[in-house]
Structures are given as C-alpha cells and as structure tokens.
Design a protein around this motif. Structure first.
Motif, short mmCIF file in Angstrom:
data_model
loop_
_atom_site.label_atom_id
_atom_site.label_comp_id
_atom_site.label_asym_id
_atom_site.label_seq_id
_atom_site.Cartn_x
_atom_site.Cartn_y
_atom_site.Cartn_z
N ASN A 146 -3.26 -3.59 -9.41
CA ASN A 146 -3.84 -2.87 -8.32
C ASN A 146 -5.06 -3.35 -7.93
OD1 ASN A 146 -1.51 -1.19 -7.63
ND2 ASN A 146 -1.83 0.25 -9.50
N ARG A 158 0.39 -2.40 -12.50
CA ARG A 158 1.56 -1.65 -11.51
C ARG A 158 2.68 -1.73 -12.46
NH1 ARG A 158 0.84 -1.31 -6.02
NH2 ARG A 158 3.14 -1.59 -5.64
N GLU A 174 -6.93 2.11 -6.62
CA GLU A 174 -6.28 3.42 -6.33
C GLU A 174 -7.08 4.70 -6.43
OE1 GLU A 174 -3.37 4.68 -9.57
OE2 GLU A 174 -3.84 2.60 -10.69
N THR A 175 -6.88 5.45 -5.65
CA THR A 175 -7.41 6.81 -5.64
C THR A 175 -6.53 7.89 -6.11
OG1 THR A 175 -7.62 7.37 -3.25
CG2 THR A 175 -9.02 5.45 -3.86
N VAL A 191 -2.72 3.61 -3.48
CA VAL A 191 -2.62 2.65 -4.20
C VAL A 191 -2.56 1.45 -3.57
CG1 VAL A 191 -1.36 1.45 -6.12
CG2 VAL A 191 -1.38 4.23 -6.03
N SER A 241 -2.58 10.53 -2.94
CA SER A 241 -3.01 9.52 -3.90
C SER A 241 -2.61 8.17 -2.94
CB SER A 241 -2.05 8.98 -5.32
OG SER A 241 -0.80 8.99 -4.92
N TRP A 245 -10.02 0.75 -10.23
CA TRP A 245 -9.58 -0.68 -9.80
C TRP A 245 -9.13 -1.47 -11.09
CZ3 TRP A 245 -14.34 1.33 -10.81
CH2 TRP A 245 -15.35 0.60 -11.79
N VAL A 260 0.87 -1.09 -0.01
CA VAL A 260 -0.02 -0.01 0.07
C VAL A 260 0.96 1.25 0.17
CG1 VAL A 260 -1.84 1.37 1.32
CG2 VAL A 260 -1.97 -1.18 1.29
N GLU A 261 0.60 2.14 -0.83
CA GLU A 261 1.34 3.51 -0.77
C GLU A 261 0.33 4.50 -0.75
OE1 GLU A 261 3.74 3.68 -4.74
OE2 GLU A 261 3.83 1.75 -4.33
#
Lengths: 685, 175
Positions: free
Chosen positions: A149, A186, A152-153, A139, A137, A182, A119-120
C-alpha cells in the motif's frame, strides 16, 4: 348501439363573445373552426346555442374537438409538472438513502484515477447538514508495487464548509487522518483491472553517483556488472567491434575481387598454354610466324593489362589493410582510456584515502535518502497526475464539440476555489515509531492566501526521531518556494555491514543530524545540506591487531566526535549528487594513505584484467579476421607472380618464333641463291 | 426518434395551438445554444418542460440545432464576452457571482452567456416565425399534402409506413 352525445362544452349557452373566446379561438384548424361556427345559432335570449339537428359525422367529430379545446387551455401542463416533481422527489430520496454509497464510489474512482491503483474506502458517511465526510478506513495501493500500500488511514473526518460549496468553492476546514501508515503489506494485489504496474526506475535514482571502492569494500565491486553496464561506452570494445565489422566487409570484398581475377587469370593461362604449343620450326612459314607473333603480342598486352590491374588492386588492398591495422593500434590506447574512465567512475582517485570516511558516509546517506526521495517522487507523480486529469477533463469537454469559451472572474470572496485549511495526521505505533504531522493552507490558488503551505512533521521511535518544519510557497513573486528544516538529535545508528576497507565489521554510534533543504533553481532540484555528528562510536573488528584495525582504534579513541558535512542534490531523475566531507578524512590520509594507495593500484590492475577478459572474445575474432586478410594478401602476390610467369612464357615464345622465322628466312635465301647461281652463266667462267 | 417525429406530425395536423409547436421549437433552439452541464441549462430545461408546449418539437429542434451549433461558438464567445466585459453590467454580474448556487450556472462563461443572450434575443423571432409557418401549413398545405400522390406513394416506403402507423396510433389517442 351507443348513442353519440354532444360533448358538455358544446351544450352550454354562450354569448357571442364568450363563444369566440372559449370555443372558436381554441380551434386552430380552419375547417374545424368553420364547422363549429355553423353549429351555433343565436336563440331567443340572444345567446349562442348549438343546434339540435346535427349530422352524425359532425357529431362524431365534436368529441375530439372538445378534448382539443380543453387541452388548449392554460400555460402550464399539470402532468409535466407532476413528472418533474416526481423526478426531483425521487432524486432526493435516492440521495438520502444512497448518497453514502454514491459518494464512496465517486471518491474511490476519483482516487483510483489519480493514484492509478486500487483504492478502498470503508463506511463512508456524508452529512450535508453538518458538512462532514467521514470514513472508517482508507487504503490506497502503490501503483509501482501493487503488493504493497502507498498509504492507509484509519478513522478520518473531513469538515467541509457548505456555504463555500454553494458558491462553487471547496473549502475543507479540517482533515483529520488517524492511524496513518505507509508502505504496508497488502493481502490482495492492488493493480487496477487492465493496468500493469508502473515501470520501475531502472537506476534506482542513483544515476549520477560514483561508487567508491573503499566505502563499499573490496569485494563489493562487481567489475563484470560494471563492464556490462558500461558496454556501450567502452571505447576499446566499440573500436574492436567496429574494426571487426570493417575487416569482415573488406575480407568479403577482396575475396570476391580475387575470385574474379582468378577466373581471368585462368582464361589467360589457357590462352598462353595454347600459344605455347605453336611451332613454325617444321613448316618454317614466315606467314604463320607473323600470325603467331601477332597472337603473342595481343595476349601479351592482355597479360600486361591484367598485371597492371593486379598491382593496382594490391595497392588498394594494402591501403585497406593499413587502415585496419591502424585501428588495431588504436585499440591498445583505447584500453588505457577505458581503464582511466572506469577508474574515475569507481573513484579510485580517493585511493589515497582522501575521502575515505566521507565515502563510507555517502553510501549510508544515499541509501537512507533514496527512500525519502522515492516518496517525494511518488507525491510529485500524484500531483502531476491530478494536473493531467484536469487537462484530460477539459479535453473531454472539448470532445463534446463545443468550445470551452472564456471564463470571466468577478470580485467575490477572496477564498480560493479549492482550499484545505488544516490537515492533521497521526499514525504509527510504539514499535515502528509514532508520527504526528500538520499541514496548513493547501490551495489551488495560493496567491489568494496570506501564507504559504506550511508543514510540520514529527516522527519518533525508541532509537531515533526526526522533525521536519517547512513551507511550500507557490505564490508568485516570492523569494523562496520551498524551505525545510531538518532536526534529528540523538539518533542511534548502526552499520551492520561495517566499513570493510577500514576493517570495521560493525559500527554503531549516537548521531545528531540537522539540516536545511531549499529549492535549487539553477539545478532544478532540491538541495539539502546536512551536518552530522557521530558520538560514542563503537566498532567491532575481526583482526584487532592488524595494521588498519589498530590505527582505526587509535584514531577513534583520540576523537570525541566525527563530523560530516553533506550536500545532497535531488533532481527529477534521481539523487544527482551527494557531496560529503569529514574531519576524519585528513587524519586517515595521514595515517593510512600509503596503505590505501596500494589497494587502489591493485584494484586498478584487477579492473584492467577484467576489461581485457571482457573484450577478449572480440579480440579473438579480430585476430581471425586479420589472419584471413593476410591470406588474401598472399593470394594477391600469387596472382601477380603467376601473371609474371605468363609474361616470361610469352617472351620466350616470341623469341623462339622470331628465331625460327630468322633461320627459315636464311634457309630460303640460300636456296634461292643456289637456284639463281645455277641458272645464270657468268662470262669467263 | 420516430415517435418524436410522429408526435410532431400529429401536432401539426391536429387542433393544437400553433404557439405550442412554435414555443417548443424556440425553447429547443435556446437549449441548443446554451452549452449543457450547468445549472442555467437545467433551470431553462425544467421551465421549458413544465410549460404547455410540444415537447416533441422541443427535443427535435434541440437535437437538430445542436448538431451544428458549435459552428457558431466563436460568435457566441464574442457576444458573451462583450456582455461579460461590459462596465455597465459589471456590478450586476458581480452581484450574481456572489449569490449562492448561481456560480454553478456558469453564466460567467462567454459561450454560456453568449448562448443565453442570443437565445433570448432570437426566441421571439423564432417563435413567431414558426407560429406563422404552422398556420400557413395548416391553412394551405396540410390537406393538399395529405392527398398528394407523392405522399401516398412515399407512405408505402417501409420506414415511412412505420411512421404513418405511429401517427395513426397517436392520432387515435390525440384529441
């Protein structure tokens, strides 16, 4: 040399009372107390004053005593208070400057433990005064496929109610997630160090379904793969393998038995041969004859015994062989059983075209629904992992060797311990379609809320769109825990592979879809009913003049729309069942029933051939083993026959000796008679 | 650990107040009774740390009592349960429960409450017991022990000699 001075505290003059209070009572070693008491004398003013003539060793001791007296004053230690103030200040300063990084790390590790993947979070900011957490952000990698992934937002903000937080409750008033996507690619692997990707579902969630050969097309069924998959369930193959094992074991057993018997027969044979050479003809001795007869009788009884054993063994052998032969007969009937079962799996029963269009639709729906199902399952797994984490945390606390105790809840705010009032999600783009979703009232204590978790989602692209509206109600004593309305009008769908069995190479149409999902308590899953209407159907056919092609064209020209009614049951293990019925099915049966029956018969025959080929190696082995058993049977007969031969030899020898003995006795009698006649003179002769 | 023991021995044999040692031990006992990880424990620790008493005695007694205190958890659970379920205290606890930050004290947990109640009840007996014990020690045993053959012999054991040197160092620094 440094001169020892009397410490200031002792140089002062005290009244008797103050001396006791300020000096004597602050000394706690009796010896020291007595020593100091002796140093003070009352002066002319009536005050207590230290004597001037103090021994050197006492003077040295006074300095630490003065320190002790000073130290023993008061209740609060200043230096300790200073340390505490310093620690608090340091923590506050550290939090002000490093809180964002601390929270980022805490959130990342928390989410990683829930999602079991990398998770980033970028540029996380926490404002305790405003009560907001925002980031640029987020991810989250997919634990099951770490090259992609899960979601991600983009820029997002969480508004937290600080007053609730002070009351040990988390209340997020609004979660606003933008640029939500979604299943994206990656650049770097998303696996956590020391973890392996979650095991994929081997069955792709299609365990319960049957394959319809008409819907998938004639060439699409891989019989070999099917037989390999069903290997353990094939009765014929199992029976042959079991038979082969039994024959193998029986052959070994009988081989050993007959080898033993052969040795026994050889010994007998040698004994018979040695008896065969005995002759009393020359000697004519009756005694020798009797001895030989006795030997023959003994040997005969051994031979008879061996023969009885051999006959008994032959009976047992025949019984074994009969049992194995019967198993072989069962194989023939089991092949038919296997064919029938495999046929039912491949749904040859629809060979009459009874559910032809439905089956084609089922395949399409299964593929589409499986994607939704897999995402639903992932969400369920995340939810379960959160529950597991709670369990693990409470177990970790138990690991501190203290009991958990009981928690008493007192009336307070009716707000739940955890509540997200609003989640707003937006994402997508013009190419893939745009998404807007809103979720309300996500709570750990749903009973404290007046409404269930509500959700709406709209996804729209150029060619299709879908709206979902529903609720998840985890409150106790509710009639329905889950309901979802599905609306998807005016969708353009295209089947690029067409429907091969209907000679359709490509199919496209406008489709209206509507439906409803509910929780099925009986089947422990989610039951979805869908109504699908296909309009403006456009088909491409390779052989337009062919029988099937022309009939299909006629049918579709006559019909305004083709309707399907679908029932999908999704359970934890996969899409349990998909039932599809259509108004076009009966028309197809009427027009093309015979044609499809022929195809079905051909396919069934093809399956039978494949099955026979599949079990052929085992059958070959079976034949070889049967042959070795037959050889053993012959050996058994040979042994009996050789024992019979021995009996004959012994019979003959016995007769021969008896005959020799008889003639020997007669000769002896004649001689004796002659001798007697010579010796005895009868009167008158 | 050795440093703590050394400090305790120095305090026992110095002119520090017996109440400082006893109070350190009593606070250590209280902190051992209350499970950690909550605001109540932190507050009591901060108070105990700020007061003028022997910190070494507090840490040593806390460590010592903690090593077996879980045996008494069922008893603490019962005591805490009785208090928390008491109708007389219901309104009081309800008011506490609704004061911001106080829920972080976990006072509504039966073991935390049991530990707090039993700790407060036993604080004074423990305190006076140790005040008495220190006084008795200083009056009757301190000099005898220091001069006994056994102590002189045992001081030669490596770990004890290390401890003795720590005590001597601290004694020089101590008043």
């Amino acid at each position: 040399m440094k001169k020892n001075k009397i410490p200031g505290i002792f140089r002062k003059k005290y009244t008797s009372k103050t001396l006791n209070k300020k000096i004597i009572k602050r000394l706690h070693i009796p010896k020291d107390r007595e020593m100091v008491k002796k140093l003070f004398k009352e002066n002319s003013d009536g005050k207590m004053e230290i004597i001037q003539d103090i021994p050197k060793e006492v003077l040295i001791r006074l300095k630490p005593l003065a320190k002790s007296i000073k130290k023993n004053k008061g209740m609060v230690s200043r230096w300790k208070a200073s340390i505490l103030i310093f620690i608090v200040a340091a923590v506050l300063v550290f939090n002000i400057f490093f809180k964002d990084r601390l929270v980022k790390n805490a959130v990342e590790s928390g989410l990683e433990s829930v999602f079991n993947a990398d998770v980033e979070i970028n540029r996380l900011k926490l404002s305790l005064i405003k009560g907001t957490i925002s980031y640029h952000s987020l991810v989250i990698a997919d634990a099951e496929n770490t090259s992609r992934n899960l979601l991600e937002t983009g820029p997002s903000e969480f508004r937290v109610n600080i007053a609730e937080l002070l009351s040990k409750r988390i209340r997020i008033e609004e979660m606003s997630l933008t640029e939500f996507r979604w299943d994206t690619q990656r650049e770097v692997d998303g696996a956590l160090p020391g973890t392996s990707p979650d095991e994929q579902e081997s069955d792709d969630g299609k365990t319960g379904g049957t394959l319809d050969f008409l819907s998938v097309g004639r060439d699409d069924i891989d019989f070999k793969a099917l037989l390999e998959e069903q290997k353990d369930n094939l009765i014929s193959l199992n029976l042959i393998n079991q038979g082969n094992e039994e024959i193998d074991a029986a052959a070994d057993k009988w081989k050993n038995t007959y080898t033993e018997k052969n040795k026994e027969i050889e010994i007998l044979s040698e004994d018979v041969a040695s008896l065969k050479s005995i002759s009393i003809k020359d000697t004519g001795s009756i005694a020798e004859g009797q001895l030989a007869l006795q030997q023959i009788t003994d040997l005969y009884s051994r031979v008879t015994e061996t023969k009885a054993d051999l006959v008994s063994l032959q009976d047992d052998f025949a019984a074994d062989r009969k049992h194995l032969m019967e198993m072989n007969k069962l194989v023939e009937t089991s092949v038919d059983e296997d064919i029938s079962r495999l046929s039912s799996m491949i749904n040859f029963s629809s060979g009459g075209g009874r559910s032809l269009a439905s089956s084609a639709a089922e395949k399409y729906i299964r593929n589409r629904w499986n994607d939704y199902y897999e995402y639903g399952l992932k969400a369920l797994k995340v939810y379960e992992r959160i529950q597991d984490r709670k369990q693990e945390e409470s177990e970790e606390k138990k690991g501190l060797r203290r009991d958990a105790g009981r928690v008493f809840i007192f009336p307070g705010s009716d707000n739940p311990v955890f509540l997200i009032e609003h989640i707003l999600i937006s994402g997508g783009d013009d190419n893939s379609g745009t998404l807007f979703a809103e979720i309300q009232s996500v709570s750990s204590e749903p009973d404290k809320l007046s409404e269930p978790l509500l959700f709406t989602a709209d996804w729209k692209s150029n060619l299709s769109g879908i709206s979902l509206n529903g609720f998840v109600d985890m409150r106790s004593e509710v009639e329905s825990q889950f309901e979802m309305e599905i609306l998807s009008p005016e969708n353009f769908i295209s089947l690029d592979n067409g429907v091969p069995s209907l000679k359709i190479e490509k199919l496209s149409s406008m489709t209206d879809l509507s439906g409803f999902s509910v929780l099925s308590d009986e089947q422990d899953g989610v039951l979805t009913t869908l109504s699908i209407s296909m309009k403006d159907i456009d088909i491409e056919q390779a052989d337009e003049d062919g029988f099937v092609s022309s009939i299909m064209k006629e049918i579709l020209d006559d019909m305004d729309q083709v309707d399907f009614e679908v029932e999908i049951l999704a359970v934890r293990e996969g899409l349990e069942d998909i039932k599809v019925s259509s108004n076009i099915d009966d028309i197809l049966v009427e027009r093309m029933g015979e044609y499809f029956k022929e195809i079905a018969d051909d396919k069934e025959e093809e399956l039978k051939t494949e099955l026979l080929n599949y079990i052929a190696p085992s059958l070959e082995e079976n034949k070889a083993l049967q042959s070795s058993m037959a050889t053993l049977g012959v050996e058994s007969l040979d042994q009996i026959s050789s024992v019979d031969g021995m009996q004959n030899v012994l019979d003959a020898k016995q007769n021969e000796i008896q005959s020799d003995m008889k003639s020997g006795v007669q000769d002896e009698a004649s001689k004796l008679l002659e001798q007697a006649t010579d010796k005895i003179k009868l009167p008158g002769f | 650990m050795i440093s703590f023991i050394a400090k305790l021995i120095v305090a026992l044999n110095s002119n520090s107040r017996p109440s400082e040692l006893a109070s350190g031990i009593a606070f250590g006992f209280l902190l051992a009774l209350i499970p950690g990880g909550n605001l109540l424990w932190i507050v009591i620790f901060v108070i105990a740390f700020s007061l003028k008493h022997n910190i070494a005695a507090m840490f040593l007694s806390m460590g010592l009592f903690r090593s077996f205190i879980s045996v008494f958890d069922p008893l603490l659970d019962r005591i805490g349960g009785i208090f928390l379920a008491s109708p007389l205290l219901y309104d009081f606890f309800t008011a506490l429960y609704n004061i911001p930050l106080l829920p972080y004290s976990n006072f509504n947990n039966s073991i935390v409450m049991g530990g707090l109640v039993l700790g407060i009840i036993l604080w004074l007996p423990v305190f006076f017991l140790f005040v008495f014990a220190v006084k008795i020690y200083r009056k009757r045993f301190a000099s005898r022990i220091a001069e006994s053959k056994f102590v002189k012999a045992i001081k030669k054991v490596p770990i004890i000699s290390k401890l003795t040197s720590s005590v001597q160092k601290l004694s020089v620094l101590a008043p």
